[in-house]
Design a protein around this motif. Structure first.
Motif, PDB file in Angstrom:
ATOM      1  N   TYR A 113       0.844  -1.196   0.000  1.00 16.30           N
ATOM      2  CA  TYR A 113       0.000   0.000   0.000  1.00 16.30           C
ATOM      3  C   TYR A 113       0.875   1.240   0.000  1.00 16.30           C
ATOM      4  N   LYS A 166       5.713  -1.002  -5.795  1.00 13.85           N
ATOM      5  CA  LYS A 166       4.845  -2.131  -5.427  1.00 13.85           C
ATOM      6  C   LYS A 166       4.972  -3.274  -6.436  1.00 13.85           C
ATOM      7  N   HIS A 190      -8.163  -2.902  -4.121  1.00 13.66           N
ATOM      8  CA  HIS A 190      -9.296  -2.310  -3.398  1.00 13.66           C
ATOM      9  C   HIS A 190     -10.573  -2.329  -4.225  1.00 13.66           C
ATOM     10  N   THR A 206      -2.139  -1.378  -4.045  1.00 10.86           N
ATOM     11  CA  THR A 206      -3.166  -0.355  -3.968  1.00 10.86           C
ATOM     12  C   THR A 206      -2.582   0.964  -3.492  1.00 10.86           C
ATOM     13  N   ASN A 215      -5.905   3.204   1.360  1.00 16.19           N
ATOM     14  CA  ASN A 215      -5.667   2.610   2.676  1.00 16.19           C
ATOM     15  C   ASN A 215      -6.425   1.288   2.786  1.00 16.19           C
ATOM     16  N   PRO A 216      -5.732   0.151   2.878  1.00 12.81           N
ATOM     17  CA  PRO A 216      -6.417  -1.148   2.887  1.00 12.81           C
ATOM     18  C   PRO A 216      -7.294  -1.361   4.103  1.00 12.81           C
ATOM     19  N   GLU A 258       3.233  -1.092   4.152  1.00 13.29           N
ATOM     20  CA  GLU A 258       3.170   0.236   3.540  1.00 13.29           C
ATOM     21  C   GLU A 258       4.489   0.555   2.861  1.00 13.29           C
TER      22      GLU A 258
END
Length: 418
Positions: free
Chosen positions: A37, A44, A93, A118, A121-122, A138
Motif C-alpha cells: 500500500y 509495489k 481495493h 493499492t 488505505n487497505p 506500507e
C-alpha cells in the motif's frame, strides 16, 4: 528496468533490506500473501517482480477492476499444475465479491501467493476477508538518493536501460527530473525515456538532455493524493496538526499542497474547524477573521483565494491556543451518552401556554435582568447533575483568562460563596 531480484529494488529497505520481513520470507521460501500500500511509482509492482525472480515462482499480473473471474480461473489452473503462482493483483481495493469468493480458497491452500497493490488505505477500502488472509505492508515515496541511484542505473544500463544511446544527462536536468517526479520513479523513468527518444543528437553525436528538455518531457509536478485518496486526508491531517502545533512554515507547506490540488471546499471547511477547535476561546477574533478569510477565498476562487487563506493560516498558527470549548461539549455529550439527563427544573420549563402555572412551570423563575449586574442565583442544571462541571478554562490568551475569572466568580456565587 523492472527489478529481477530484491537486490535490484530501489528503496523500501524497511521491507526488502537484509534481515527485514520480505527479505526473510524470500530467504526462507516461506511466502505469505500480502498487500502493498502506497503512492504510485514507489515500487509495489517491482517488489512483486523481485520476489518472483528471487524465488523462481511464476508471476502473473491482473487488475482487480478490469480483469474478470475467468482470468483468475486461468491463474488458478496454472497454480494447480505448477504448485505455486505469485499473483500480482493491481487495484486490489476494487476487487468485487464474486472474484473475492473465488480467490479465497486458493489463498487458504497456498497455491496462489497474492500480492495486492493499492494506493488506497487497505484498512478502509479492502474487504476484511481478504485483509485477514494477508500481511499489509506500507511503501513510501522514494528519497532523492533512491531516485538518483535508479536514474543513474537507467542511463548507464545497456541491456534494459538507455546505456546504448550516446546520452548525456546534465546534473541540473537530473535534479529537476527527480524533484518534479516527487518520489514517483515510474514518472521519472517515463520522462527520461521520452526525453532521450525525442531529442536528436548534437553536432558531437551526443544526445544532450538539458533542464529545458526535461521540463518539456515531464511538465507537471506530481502531488500525491487525489481528492478522494488516502494521501489527501493525510495532508489535511498534517495541515491541522501543524496549525495546532504553531508551526507556521509547515502549515503553509500543507496549505500549498491543498491549493495545488485545487480543493477549496475542504480547505475552507477544515480552516473553520481548526479556528474553533484549536484556537477557540483563546482568541475569538482570530476565529472570526478565519471565517471572513474563508468567505473571501470562496468569492475569489483560485488562484487569488490563496491570499486570504495564507493570512488566516499564519494568524491561527501564531495565535494562543485553547481546546476548552470542544473539550467542554464533548464532556457534556459523554455524560449524556451514559444516560445522565435528569429532569429539567420546573422553574425553567416552558410557561407560555394556559395551564402552565397549574403544573408549576415557570412559577418561581427569577428573571436575571431584574437584578443587579443582570444575574441572580438559581439552579439551572437538573438535580442529579447540579454538580457537573464540563468547562475547564485555559489561560493561554487574554480572552480566555478573562473568561476563566468570570466563570470562577459566577461558579462561587452560584454556590452561595459570595
Amino acid at each position: 528496468m523492472r527489478p529481477r531480484s530484491l537486490e535490484e529494488v530501489v528503496g523500501q529497505q524497511h521491507l526488502i533490506g537484509p534481515g527485514k520481513i520480505i527479505w526473510r520470507m524470500v530467504e526462507a521460501k516461506m511466502l505469505s500473501s500480502m498487500i502493498l500500500y502506497g503512492p504510485p511509482g514507489t515500487g509495489k509492482t517491482s517488489i512483486a517482480s523481485a520476489i518472483a525472480g528471487s524465488t523462481k515462482y511464476a508471476l502473473r499480473t491482473l487488475n482487480a477492476a478490469t480483469d474478470t473471474k475467468k482470468d483468475l480461473q486461468v491463474v488458478a489452473e496454472e497454480a494447480k499444475m505448477s504448485g505455486t503462482v505469485i499473483l500480482l493483483l493491481d487495484e486490489i481495493h476494487r476487487l468485487d465479491k464474486a472474484k473475492q469468493d473465488f480467490l479465497l480458497p486458493h489463498l487458504e491452500n497456498g497455491r496462489i501467493i497474492l500480492i495486492g497493490a493499492t494506493t488506497e488505505n487497505p484498512y478502509i477500502t479492502i474487504n476484511p476477508a481478504i485483509r485477514s488472509r494477508t500481511q499489509i505492508f506500507e511503501v513510501h515515496p522514494l528519497t532523492i538518493d533512491d531516485m538518483t541511484a535508479a536514474i543513474d542505473r537507467a542511463v548507464s544500463d545497456p541491456e534494459r536501460g538507455l546505456g546504448k544511446l550516446p546520452l548525456e544527462l546534465d546534473e541540473d536536468a537530473k535534479q529537476q527530473l527527480i524533484l518534479t517526479a516527487n518520489g514517483d520513479l515510474r514518472s521519472a523513468l517515463n520522462g527520461l525515456e521520452l526525453a532521450a527518444r525525442s531529442t536528436a543528437p548534437g553536432d558531437d553525436g551526443v544526445i544532450h538532455l538539458t533542464s529545458q528538455v526535461i521540463a518539456e518531457s515531464i511538465q507537471q509536478r506530481r502531488i500525491a493524493g487525489d481528492k478522494d485518496g488516502d494521501a489527501h486526508y493525510d495532508v489535511i491531517s498534517a495541515f491541522q496538526k501543524s496549525i495546532r502545533g504553531s508551526d507556521t512554515d509547515a502549515a503553509l507547506h500543507y496549505l500549498a499542497r491543498l491549493v495545488e490540488m485545487g480543493d477549496l471546499p475542504i480547505i475552507a471547511r477544515r480552516l473553520m474547524v481548526i479556528a474553533y477547535e484549536d484556537i477557540g476561546l483563546a482568541n475569538p477574533p482570530a476565529c472570526e477573521r478565519a471565517v471572513a478569510a474563508v468567505q473571501a477565498a470562496q468569492q475569489l476562487g483560485f488562484p487569488e483565494a490563496r491570499i486570504p487563506l495564507a493570512n488566516a493560516v499564519i494568524e491561527l498558527c501564531l495565535s494562543p491556543k485553547s481546546n476548552s470549548a470542544i473539550a467542554a461539549i464533548d464532556s457534556a455529550l459523554a455524560r449524556l451518552a451514559k444516560g445522565n439527563t435528569g429532569e429539567i427544573p420546573a422553574h425553567l420549563k416552558d410557561a407560555h401556554y394556559a395551564g402552565a402555572k397549574k403544573l408549576g412551570h415557570g412559577v418561581t423563575y427569577r428573571y436575571p435582568h431584574d437584578f443587579p449586574e443582570d444575574w441572580v442565583r438559581q439552579q439551572y442544571l437538573p438535580d442529579r447533575l447540579q454538580n457537573d462541571r464540563y468547562y475547564q478554562p485555559k489561560q493561554n490568551g487574554t480572552f480566555e483568562t478573562a473568561y476563566a475569572k468570570q466563570y470562577q466568580r459566577l461558579l462561587q456565587a452560584q454556590r452561595g460563596r459570595q
